[in-house]
Design a protein around this motif. Sequence first.
Motif, PDB file in Angstrom:
ATOM      1  N   GLN A 160      22.031  49.936  40.780  1.00 34.14           N
ATOM      2  CA  GLN A 160      20.828  50.401  41.486  1.00 34.14           C
ATOM      3  C   GLN A 160      21.117  50.888  42.902  1.00 34.14           C
ATOM      4  OE1 GLN A 160      17.893  50.774  39.944  1.00 34.14           O
ATOM      5  NE2 GLN A 160      18.913  50.037  38.087  1.00 34.14           N
ATOM      6  N   ASN A 161      22.360  50.783  43.339  1.00 35.26           N
ATOM      7  CA  ASN A 161      22.741  51.246  44.681  1.00 35.26           C
ATOM      8  C   ASN A 161      23.164  52.711  44.599  1.00 35.26           C
ATOM      9  OD1 ASN A 161      24.137  51.768  47.140  1.00 35.26           O
ATOM     10  ND2 ASN A 161      24.529  49.589  47.394  1.00 35.26           N
ATOM     11  N   ASN A 162      22.449  53.571  45.275  1.00 33.49           N
ATOM     12  CA  ASN A 162      22.712  55.009  45.189  1.00 33.49           C
ATOM     13  C   ASN A 162      24.028  55.419  45.836  1.00 33.49           C
ATOM     14  OD1 ASN A 162      20.284  55.541  43.809  1.00 33.49           O
ATOM     15  ND2 ASN A 162      19.134  55.640  45.742  1.00 33.49           N
ATOM     16  N   ARG A 183      22.144  35.468  46.009  1.00 36.37           N
ATOM     17  CA  ARG A 183      23.473  35.641  45.417  1.00 36.37           C
ATOM     18  C   ARG A 183      23.898  37.104  45.441  1.00 36.37           C
ATOM     19  NH1 ARG A 183      25.416  30.637  45.981  1.00 36.37           N
ATOM     20  NH2 ARG A 183      23.913  29.119  45.180  1.00 36.37           N
ATOM     21  N   ALA A 184      22.959  38.005  45.291  1.00 30.59           N
ATOM     22  CA  ALA A 184      23.291  39.431  45.398  1.00 30.59           C
ATOM     23  C   ALA A 184      23.789  39.750  46.799  1.00 30.59           C
ATOM     24  CB  ALA A 184      22.074  40.281  45.054  1.00 30.59           C
ATOM     25  N   MET A 230      24.013  46.297  51.202  1.00 31.51           N
ATOM     26  CA  MET A 230      23.005  46.155  50.152  1.00 31.51           C
ATOM     27  C   MET A 230      21.782  46.982  50.533  1.00 31.51           C
ATOM     28  SD  MET A 230      21.498  42.591  48.620  1.00 31.51           S
ATOM     29  CE  MET A 230      20.124  42.537  47.477  1.00 31.51           C
ATOM     30  N   THR A 231      21.312  47.814  49.626  1.00 28.49           N
ATOM     31  CA  THR A 231      20.239  48.754  49.932  1.00 28.49           C
ATOM     32  C   THR A 231      18.872  48.192  49.538  1.00 28.49           C
ATOM     33  OG1 THR A 231      20.428  49.837  47.768  1.00 28.49           O
ATOM     34  CG2 THR A 231      21.812  50.683  49.559  1.00 28.49           C
ATOM     35  N   PRO A 232      17.805  48.726  50.113  1.00 23.90           N
ATOM     36  CA  PRO A 232      16.451  48.294  49.736  1.00 23.90           C
ATOM     37  C   PRO A 232      16.162  48.497  48.255  1.00 23.90           C
ATOM     38  CG  PRO A 232      16.393  49.560  51.782  1.00 23.90           C
ATOM     39  CD  PRO A 232      17.782  49.689  51.242  1.00 23.90           C
ATOM     40  N   GLU A 233      16.755  49.554  47.655  1.00 19.65           N
ATOM     41  CA  GLU A 233      16.532  49.811  46.224  1.00 19.65           C
ATOM     42  C   GLU A 233      17.026  48.655  45.366  1.00 19.65           C
ATOM     43  OE1 GLU A 233      16.490  53.525  48.438  1.00 19.65           O
ATOM     44  OE2 GLU A 233      18.011  51.948  48.279  1.00 19.65           O
ATOM     45  N   VAL A 234      18.121  48.036  45.776  1.00 12.85           N
ATOM     46  CA  VAL A 234      18.670  46.905  45.025  1.00 12.85           C
ATOM     47  C   VAL A 234      17.722  45.722  45.105  1.00 12.85           C
ATOM     48  CG1 VAL A 234      20.578  45.271  44.850  1.00 12.85           C
ATOM     49  CG2 VAL A 234      21.038  47.671  45.375  1.00 12.85           C
ATOM     50  N   LYS A 235      17.252  45.402  46.306  1.00 17.16           N
ATOM     51  CA  LYS A 235      16.317  44.287  46.463  1.00 17.16           C
ATOM     52  C   LYS A 235      15.044  44.525  45.664  1.00 17.16           C
ATOM     53  CE  LYS A 235      17.786  42.742  51.063  1.00 17.16           C
ATOM     54  NZ  LYS A 235      17.346  42.510  52.466  1.00 17.16           N
ATOM     55  N   LYS A 236      14.555  45.747  45.689  1.00 12.35           N
ATOM     56  CA  LYS A 236      13.334  46.075  44.951  1.00 12.35           C
ATOM     57  C   LYS A 236      13.548  45.862  43.461  1.00 12.35           C
ATOM     58  CE  LYS A 236      10.134  49.871  43.976  1.00 12.35           C
ATOM     59  NZ  LYS A 236       9.829  51.313  44.208  1.00 12.35           N
ATOM     60  N   TRP A 237      14.686  46.317  42.960  1.00 14.29           N
ATOM     61  CA  TRP A 237      14.962  46.149  41.523  1.00 14.29           C
ATOM     62  C   TRP A 237      15.016  44.676  41.157  1.00 14.29           C
ATOM     63  CZ3 TRP A 237      18.233  43.708  38.260  1.00 14.29           C
ATOM     64  CH2 TRP A 237      18.231  44.126  36.919  1.00 14.29           C
ATOM     65  N   GLN A 282      10.945  38.776  37.510  1.00 17.35           N
ATOM     66  CA  GLN A 282       9.630  38.144  37.370  1.00 17.35           C
ATOM     67  C   GLN A 282       8.883  38.828  36.238  1.00 17.35           C
ATOM     68  OE1 GLN A 282       8.843  35.471  39.194  1.00 17.35           O
ATOM     69  NE2 GLN A 282      10.795  35.646  40.285  1.00 17.35           N
ATOM     70  N   VAL A 283       9.389  38.658  35.012  1.00 22.02           N
ATOM     71  CA  VAL A 283       8.830  39.325  33.846  1.00 22.02           C
ATOM     72  C   VAL A 283       7.975  38.348  33.053  1.00 22.02           C
ATOM     73  CG1 VAL A 283       9.400  40.605  31.740  1.00 22.02           C
ATOM     74  CG2 VAL A 283      10.779  40.888  33.786  1.00 22.02           C
ATOM     75  N   SER A 284       6.970  38.856  32.400  1.00 22.05           N
ATOM     76  CA  SER A 284       6.069  38.003  31.627  1.00 22.05           C
ATOM     77  C   SER A 284       6.801  37.272  30.519  1.00 22.05           C
ATOM     78  CB  SER A 284       4.942  38.850  31.022  1.00 22.05           C
ATOM     79  OG  SER A 284       5.469  39.768  30.088  1.00 22.05           O
ATOM     80  N   LYS A 285       6.241  36.180  30.052  1.00 23.83           N
ATOM     81  CA  LYS A 285       6.865  35.345  29.038  1.00 23.83           C
ATOM     82  C   LYS A 285       6.982  36.055  27.697  1.00 23.83           C
ATOM     83  CE  LYS A 285       5.388  31.007  31.165  1.00 23.83           C
ATOM     84  NZ  LYS A 285       4.642  29.747  30.984  1.00 23.83           N
TER      85      LYS A 285
END
Length: 441
Positions: free
Chosen positions: A119-121, A344-345, A356-363, A369-372
Amino acid sequence: MKMRSKYAIILFFVVALVIIEKERNIISRVSDKFTLKFPHVESVAPNNTISARSLMKNNSLFTNSVAAIWKLLKAQRNYTSLQGAASSDGMKGLKGRKHLLLMATTRTGSSFVGEFFNQNNDIFYLFEPLWHVEKTVTFEPGGMNAVASSIIYRDVVQQLMLCDLYTLESFLFPMADRHLTGILFRRGSSKSLCEGEVCTLPKKGGSERFPCRRSNCGLLNLTLATQACLQKQHVAIKTVRLRQLEFLRPLLEDFRINLKIIQLVRDPRAVLASRMVAFPSKYNAWKKWANEGRVPDEEEVGKIRGNCENLRATAQLGISQPPWLKDRFLLMRYEDIALEPVKRAQEMYHFSGIPMTPEVKKWIYENTQVSKGSNNIYSTHKNSSEQFEKWRLALPFKIARVVQQVCEPAMKLFGYKLVNDAVTLANRSASLLENRNFWIT
């Protein structure tokens, strides 16, 4: 005839690598082990493989040809790499470039962790490029298997770190046509191969479409991919096919490559539980034990023991920090990443020397945090803090106990607690993790 010559070159190429390793006593034994899995070639074995021995009967011809063929291959790679770097900004990323290798085994969360870099450009990321090498080159069972395959894998990785994507052409079947291919394994898992000029438009009305995550691209142009790699600031590769750290020493001593290695490990009990679901045919003996009470034979148990020992030996070498590996190795547990993915990232990025870029944190925030209701075992979209211990409810204690017995040295090194009964195994409030800090300053 032309195709046969290509295969012969590949064979000589592999053995030449062994020569360069100064493993002269290995050559004759490797020739007995090495085979190429290519169909439609004369004198193939019943399993569509060509034995290296049959192509090296004439010893003098082999000896005289290896050096010349090696020089030819090297010259071809240098020439094509220079072609790829011909644009005015094609060498943009070389100054200050970092190279990162994520080493893991299957079902350890490596696809998920690899996305931290995908995810890091600023990073040219490759997902399992050695898949084609494994499918094309195989070795008959025996002690030389690990040695020979490790040498081949290492040298392919070395070329890829230098943005020589043409090196993959030797392992593609069908072969690339004018550096165009539509069969690169999981191309869609590498953003760098699905964006910008690398994502060429499919031909109108044609079937040559390669599904990437956000768009359909045409055939992969390895020349454009090479140029894109050279234009990126850094390079990262994720693979589950490199197991022995000591064979990577030439990469760490290559002045052209500023390499950092992250070894990702996971509780071997969890790994086996996941593999039983993901690869039921390969782990059928364990499933039969769980369902029918049929105890696996010693060979099956030996595979688990061997895998754990390889992981332990590599990690022990990395943690010991010999001079050639000093500040170049980091051991990470998947469980720690699942519990604190952003923290850890950040540690892995700090270790690699890459911002580390903002895009990585956003991803990370969006994909941990995905639904069950998300049950895709191959998905990287999971509620990581809840998912990583689900195996404890599914794995029978009798299987967990065998894994503990054969993997105890590795589990102790990695900080995984042993359990004495099924109740403790299923009690997720009882942590199986010891506090460990593998961060090396």
